[in-house]
Design a protein around this motif. Structure first.
Motif, mmCIF file in Angstrom:
data_model
loop_
_atom_site.group_PDB
_atom_site.id
_atom_site.type_symbol
_atom_site.label_atom_id
_atom_site.label_comp_id
_atom_site.label_asym_id
_atom_site.label_seq_id
_atom_site.Cartn_x
_atom_site.Cartn_y
_atom_site.Cartn_z
ATOM 1 N N UNK A 27 1.008 -1.214 0.016
ATOM 2 C CA UNK A 27 0.359 -0.079 -0.072
ATOM 3 C C UNK A 27 1.256 1.418 0.226
ATOM 4 N N UNK A 28 0.653 2.052 -0.558
ATOM 5 C CA UNK A 28 0.999 3.881 -0.777
ATOM 6 C C UNK A 28 -0.222 4.616 -0.236
ATOM 7 N N UNK A 29 0.007 5.362 0.497
ATOM 8 C CA UNK A 29 0.082 5.940 1.598
ATOM 9 C C UNK A 29 0.030 7.329 1.296
ATOM 10 N N UNK A 30 -0.340 8.737 1.268
ATOM 11 C CA UNK A 30 0.679 10.404 1.249
ATOM 12 C C UNK A 30 1.863 10.134 2.406
ATOM 13 N N UNK A 31 2.448 10.670 1.500
ATOM 14 C CA UNK A 31 4.107 10.779 2.579
ATOM 15 C C UNK A 31 4.645 11.861 2.078
ATOM 16 N N UNK A 32 5.109 12.813 2.532
ATOM 17 C CA UNK A 32 5.625 13.735 1.957
ATOM 18 C C UNK A 32 6.890 13.572 0.685
ATOM 19 N N UNK A 33 7.611 12.276 0.642
ATOM 20 C CA UNK A 33 8.542 11.733 -0.032
ATOM 21 C C UNK A 33 6.998 11.763 -2.246
ATOM 22 N N UNK A 34 6.270 11.221 -1.839
ATOM 23 C CA UNK A 34 5.294 11.653 -2.928
ATOM 24 C C UNK A 34 4.546 13.037 -2.832
ATOM 25 N N UNK A 35 4.525 13.898 -2.938
ATOM 26 C CA UNK A 35 4.417 15.110 -2.914
ATOM 27 C C UNK A 35 5.693 16.014 -4.265
ATOM 28 N N UNK A 36 4.765 16.802 -4.716
ATOM 29 C CA UNK A 36 5.698 17.719 -5.665
ATOM 30 C C UNK A 36 6.748 18.336 -4.736
ATOM 31 N N UNK A 37 6.397 18.826 -3.807
ATOM 32 C CA UNK A 37 7.788 19.513 -3.155
ATOM 33 C C UNK A 37 8.286 18.590 -2.470
ATOM 34 N N UNK A 38 7.987 17.232 -2.157
ATOM 35 C CA UNK A 38 9.103 16.807 -1.146
ATOM 36 C C UNK A 38 9.820 15.537 -2.061
ATOM 37 N N UNK A 39 9.893 15.066 -3.902
ATOM 38 C CA UNK A 39 9.590 14.357 -4.368
ATOM 39 C C UNK A 39 10.950 14.741 -4.273
ATOM 40 N N UNK A 40 12.007 13.865 -4.352
ATOM 41 C CA UNK A 40 13.763 13.634 -4.747
ATOM 42 C C UNK A 40 14.138 12.757 -6.423
ATOM 43 N N UNK A 41 13.446 11.757 -6.617
ATOM 44 C CA UNK A 41 14.291 11.280 -7.834
ATOM 45 C C UNK A 41 13.337 10.435 -8.225
ATOM 46 N N UNK A 42 13.288 9.690 -9.301
ATOM 47 C CA UNK A 42 12.457 9.177 -9.960
ATOM 48 C C UNK A 42 13.509 7.749 -9.952
ATOM 49 N N UNK A 43 12.313 6.626 -10.797
ATOM 50 C CA UNK A 43 13.170 5.368 -9.983
ATOM 51 C C UNK A 43 12.850 4.093 -11.389
#
Length: 117
Positions: A27-43
């Motif tokens: 499951x994936x729920x909201x976290x900052x890393x899944x926000x436009x501002x918090x995203x650090x990379x693509x994989x």
């Protein structure tokens, strides 16, 4: 009940909730890393496709090095093919079901770190 396992995850972020043999359900729920501002990379995952199913809220898949936006519709399966760069943006009330190989890890994935974050 014998023969039945019921599972859920209501915490923040990504959780591999069920693992069996060579596959897992997460499951994936909201976290900052899944926000436009918090995203650090693509994989990208070099050994597996990865399936995303939006259960609630809003989500947008980012596909390829150009991060093409694909708005997700609830209850439709989105199969990100092996070796395709991707990430996902989700709303604060989102819940996404993910199915992938159980051995997906940093050792068989690659990352492109974003300059603006």
């Amino acid at each position: 009940m014998e023969g039945l396992e019921i599972f859920d995850y209501n915490g923040e972020g990504y959780d591999r909730t069920l693992k069996f043999g060579t596959w897992c359900v997460a499951y994936l729920n909201y976290a900052d890393r899944f926000s436009k501002k918090g995203m650090k990379f693509i994989e990208r995952h070099n050994k597996t496709d990865e399936v995303f199913i939006l259960l609630k809220g809003k989500a947008t898949l980012l596909i390829g090095e150009s991060m093409e936006k694909v708005p997700m519709e609830k209850f439709k399966g989105y199969n990100v093919k092996q070796s395709a760069y991707h990430n996902i943006l989700v709303s604060k009330n989102a819940k996404v079901l993910i199915v992938e190989n159980n051995d997906t890890s940093d050792e068989n994935s690659e990352y492109i770190y974003l300059k603006n974050n």
